[in-house]
Each structure stands twice: as structure tokens, then as C-alpha cells.
Design an enzyme around this catalytic site. Structure first.
Site, PDB file in Angstrom:
ATOM      1  N   THR A  16      57.859  19.625   7.340  1.00  0.00           N
ATOM      2  CA  THR A  16      58.301  19.822   5.954  1.00  0.00           C
ATOM      3  C   THR A  16      59.481  20.789   5.912  1.00  0.00           C
ATOM      4  O   THR A  16      60.481  20.551   5.228  1.00  0.00           O
ATOM      5  CB  THR A  16      57.123  20.352   5.111  1.00  0.00           C
ATOM      6  OG1 THR A  16      56.085  19.376   5.153  1.00  0.00           O
ATOM      7  CG2 THR A  16      57.520  20.609   3.673  1.00  0.00           C
ATOM      8  N   LYS A  33      57.807  11.531   0.884  1.00  0.00           N
ATOM      9  CA  LYS A  33      56.559  11.712   1.633  1.00  0.00           C
ATOM     10  C   LYS A  33      55.638  10.560   1.226  1.00  0.00           C
ATOM     11  O   LYS A  33      54.975  10.627   0.185  1.00  0.00           O
ATOM     12  CB  LYS A  33      55.939  13.074   1.274  1.00  0.00           C
ATOM     13  CG  LYS A  33      54.598  13.363   1.927  1.00  0.00           C
ATOM     14  CD  LYS A  33      54.728  14.048   3.264  1.00  0.00           C
ATOM     15  CE  LYS A  33      53.350  14.417   3.814  1.00  0.00           C
ATOM     16  NZ  LYS A  33      53.435  15.119   5.107  1.00  0.00           N
ATOM     17  N   THR A  37      48.033  13.992   2.345  1.00  0.00           N
ATOM     18  CA  THR A  37      46.609  14.312   2.201  1.00  0.00           C
ATOM     19  C   THR A  37      46.460  15.817   2.027  1.00  0.00           C
ATOM     20  O   THR A  37      47.282  16.603   2.506  1.00  0.00           O
ATOM     21  CB  THR A  37      45.781  13.865   3.433  1.00  0.00           C
ATOM     22  OG1 THR A  37      46.213  14.621   4.568  1.00  0.00           O
ATOM     23  CG2 THR A  37      45.946  12.384   3.718  1.00  0.00           C
ATOM     24  N   GLY A 101      56.476  11.873   7.810  1.00  0.00           N
ATOM     25  CA  GLY A 101      55.187  11.255   8.116  1.00  0.00           C
ATOM     26  C   GLY A 101      54.028  12.175   7.754  1.00  0.00           C
ATOM     27  O   GLY A 101      54.184  13.170   7.037  1.00  0.00           O
ATOM     28  N   ALA A 102      52.850  11.820   8.221  1.00  0.00           N
ATOM     29  CA  ALA A 102      51.658  12.661   8.064  1.00  0.00           C
ATOM     30  C   ALA A 102      51.162  12.937   9.474  1.00  0.00           C
ATOM     31  O   ALA A 102      50.929  12.003  10.243  1.00  0.00           O
ATOM     32  CB  ALA A 102      50.603  11.939   7.239  1.00  0.00           C
ATOM     33  N   GLY A 103      51.022  14.211   9.831  1.00  0.00           N
ATOM     34  CA  GLY A 103      50.608  14.541  11.199  1.00  0.00           C
ATOM     35  C   GLY A 103      51.632  14.025  12.200  1.00  0.00           C
ATOM     36  O   GLY A 103      52.835  14.158  11.979  1.00  0.00           O
TER      37      GLY A 103
HETATM   38  N1  LIG Z   1      60.545  28.752  11.265  1.00  0.00           N
HETATM   39  C1  LIG Z   1      59.469  29.140  10.571  1.00  0.00           C
HETATM   40  N2  LIG Z   1      59.241  30.437  10.311  1.00  0.00           N
HETATM   41  C2  LIG Z   1      58.154  30.817   9.627  1.00  0.00           C
HETATM   42  N3  LIG Z   1      57.217  29.978   9.145  1.00  0.00           N
HETATM   43  C3  LIG Z   1      57.384  28.661   9.368  1.00  0.00           C
HETATM   44  C4  LIG Z   1      58.504  28.173  10.084  1.00  0.00           C
HETATM   45  N4  LIG Z   1      58.413  26.830  10.162  1.00  0.00           N
HETATM   46  C5  LIG Z   1      57.292  26.495   9.521  1.00  0.00           C
HETATM   47  N5  LIG Z   1      56.656  27.587   9.034  1.00  0.00           N
HETATM   48  C6  LIG Z   1      55.394  27.607   8.296  1.00  0.00           C
HETATM   49  O1  LIG Z   1      54.427  26.905   9.075  1.00  0.00           O
HETATM   50  C7  LIG Z   1      53.589  26.117   8.251  1.00  0.00           C
HETATM   51  C8  LIG Z   1      53.633  24.672   8.697  1.00  0.00           C
HETATM   52  O2  LIG Z   1      54.940  24.161   8.500  1.00  0.00           O
HETATM   53  P1  LIG Z   1      55.144  22.747   7.802  1.00  0.00           P
HETATM   54  O3  LIG Z   1      54.392  22.676   6.514  1.00  0.00           O
HETATM   55  O4  LIG Z   1      56.608  22.487   7.748  1.00  0.00           O
HETATM   56  O5  LIG Z   1      54.433  21.791   8.880  1.00  0.00           O
HETATM   57  P2  LIG Z   1      54.195  20.210   8.799  1.00  0.00           P
HETATM   58  O6  LIG Z   1      54.413  19.667  10.156  1.00  0.00           O
HETATM   59  O7  LIG Z   1      55.007  19.653   7.697  1.00  0.00           O
HETATM   60  O8  LIG Z   1      52.655  20.112   8.412  1.00  0.00           O
HETATM   61  P3  LIG Z   1      51.852  18.828   7.830  1.00  0.00           P
HETATM   62  O9  LIG Z   1      51.388  18.049   9.027  1.00  0.00           O
HETATM   63  O10 LIG Z   1      50.731  19.469   7.066  1.00  0.00           O
HETATM   64  O11 LIG Z   1      52.784  18.050   6.940  1.00  0.00           O
HETATM   65  C9  LIG Z   1      54.066  26.330   6.814  1.00  0.00           C
HETATM   66  O12 LIG Z   1      53.274  27.318   6.206  1.00  0.00           O
HETATM   67  C10 LIG Z   1      55.498  26.820   6.993  1.00  0.00           C
HETATM   68  O13 LIG Z   1      55.941  27.617   5.922  1.00  0.00           O
HETATM   69 MG   LIG Z   2      54.436  18.578   6.031  1.00  0.00          MG
END
Ligand SMILES: Nc1ncnc2c1ncn2[C@@H]1O[C@H](COP(=O)(O)OP(=O)(O)OP(=O)(O)O)[C@@H](O)[C@H]1O
Ligand SMILES: [Mg+2]
Length: 213
Positions: A16, A33, A37, A101-103
Site C-alpha cells: 500500500t 484495490k 479483507t 493485490g491482497a497478500g
Molecule cells: N518505509 C516504511 N517506514 C515505516 N513504516 C512503514 C514503511 N512501509 C510500510 N510501513 C508500515 O507497515 C505496515 C504495512 O505496510 P502496508 O500496509 O503498505 O503493507 P501491505 O503489503 O499493503 O499489507 P496488506 O497485505 O495488508 O495489504 C503499515 O502500517 C505501514 O504504514
Molecule cells: Mg495493502
């Protein structure tokens, strides 16, 4: 459809945050998106982090309350996610899309389809969000293999966490793929910090320009 599909080597890896960074880096790109979920709202988070208006997102898709894999979240909600009928790609042909995507790539969406089958339907090149830490070489190479086994094009990898030049080199070498950036773990994770990094350090060679402009 034009744009990129953002997958990850795992859930919570930073897809994200990377999606928001890509919209900052390539203004005009829009976010979708298709399957969400759990209570988190990735669309709202991308709009907040990229300081974009609601026009920059497409809100259609499957939304399920349980924070588990889509196939299971759907079962618990007594529905079956059908990639053909529930997930209609946006019609605006002029826009470039960032689709999250998701995961990861082989996460199930029903009894027979995986996220990778959604990628095949959309036909977008894929960007992989991966960790920088120990274990990332294996996870990233496995993801690359799964994508290429389905003839999906891998546009690159973005690594998230404290930079590890050895892991970066190994992914580029064994994966035959460019690493398009290394996003450090920000102490204070703000939209401003993300903007500064995206503008200065994401895809410095403009490799994604052909997909996002
Ligand atoms: N570079 C960063 N520095 C600090 N925090 C970060 C950084 N990158 C991501 N995070 C934090 O890590 C967490 C997970 O990041 P993110 O939501 O982007 O993952 P995701 O892969 O999209 O997860 P999901 O599978 O749930 O969609 C979030 O709380 C985000 O704010
Ligand atoms: Mg995400």
C-alpha cells in the site's frame, strides 16, 4: 487496462505504501484495490499518503470484513469471489492504474483461483514489494518464478526496510530483475517523508515511465 500490478512477497510488506509512492512518483496514475479483507482501507490510506483526491481511486471491488485470506473471508461471509463477475476493471482507457493485490501472488481467492489468476486476467506487468531482511532472497525469487511461470512480466522489485546491498545484488542477479528502489523504514512515517523518498529515490532510471505515463 494500462498500468502495473503491485504484489508482495507477503502480507504487510508495504504494497500500500509502495502504491502511494508510485502515484507520487508518477502523478496522474490512479489506484485500485480489487479485493480488500479486514478493517484496513488501503484505498483511503493510498489517497492520504499520496495527498490525492478521491478521483485518483476506483472504489469498485470485493470488500470483506474478516482480516484473513480472501478465500476464507469470502467463505465466512457466505459468498464466493468470482473473478469474472465481481471484479470489473475500470473502464477509463486514458488512465494508468496501480492495482494492489491482497497478500502475495499465490493467495487463494476461491476454491481454484489465486491472486496470480487475477493478474493474468488484468494482464498488467507486476512490481514486487519485498523486505530487505534475511529471507527476502528466497521469498522474492519464489515470487518471481511464480509470476514468470504464468508468463507475467516482472517490471521490478522495490525493497522495503533498512537497505541491505548484498540482498539487493542477489535479487538482481539471481532474479534477473531490476530493483527500482530501497525504501528505508521511516522513524516518523508521514506523507511528507514518503513524498520526499518517492520523488528522489524511486525508479531513478524511469523504467516504469512506459507503464505509468
Ligand atoms: N518505509 C516504511 N517506514 C515505516 N513504516 C512503514 C514503511 N512501509 C510500510 N510501513 C508500515 O507497515 C505496515 C504495512 O505496510 P502496508 O500496509 O503498505 O503493507 P501491505 O503489503 O499493503 O499489507 P496488506 O497485505 O495488508 O495489504 C503499515 O502500517 C505501514 O504504514
Ligand atoms: Mg495493502
Amino acid at each position: 487496462m494500462r498500468g502495473l500490478f503491485v504484489t508482495g512477497t507477503d502480507t504487510g510488506v508495504g504494497k500500500t505504501v509502495l502504491s502511494a509512492a508510485l502515484i507520487i512518483r508518477y502523478p496522474g496514475a490512479r489506484y485500485w484495490k480489487p479485493i480488500q479483507t479486514g478493517a484496513d482501507d488501503d484505498t483511503a490510506e493510498v489517497l492520504r499518503l499520496s495527498e490525492s483526491s478521491r478521483d485518483a481511486a476506483y472504489f469498485h471491488g470485493v470488500r470483506l470484513p474478516d482480516p484473513v485470506s480472501p478465500h476464507l473471508a469470502a467463505q465466512r461471509a457466505n459468498i464466493r469471489i468470482d473473478l469474472g463477475t465481481h471484479i470489473a476493471a475500470p473502464k477509463q482507457s486514458d488512465a494508468a492504474w496501480i492495482v494492489e493485490g491482497a497478500g502475495g501472488a499465490l493467495v487463494p481467492v476461491n476454491e481454484s483461483d489465486l491472486i496470480v489468476h487475477l493478474m493474468e486476467r488484468l494482464g498488467l506487468p507486476v512490481v514486487i514489494a519485498s523486505r530487505t531482511t534475511l529471507g527476502t532472497i528466497n521469498h522474492t525469487l519464489l515470487t518471481i518464478e511464480a509470476l514468470r511461470a504464468r508468463r507475467l512480466s516482472v517490471a521490478g522489485v522495490v525493497m522495503i526496510g533498512d537497505p541491505d546491498p548484498d540482498n539487493r545484488r542477489a535479487i538482481e542477479h539471481y532474479g534477473s530483475v531490476p530493483v527500482l528502489g530501497e525504501m528505508p523504514r521511516f522513524e516518523a512515517f508521514t506523507a511528507a517523508a514518503l513524498r520526499k523518498w518517492a520523488a528522489g529515490s524511486l525508479d531513478p532510471e524511469n523504467r516504469l515511465q512506459e507503464f505509468l505515463q
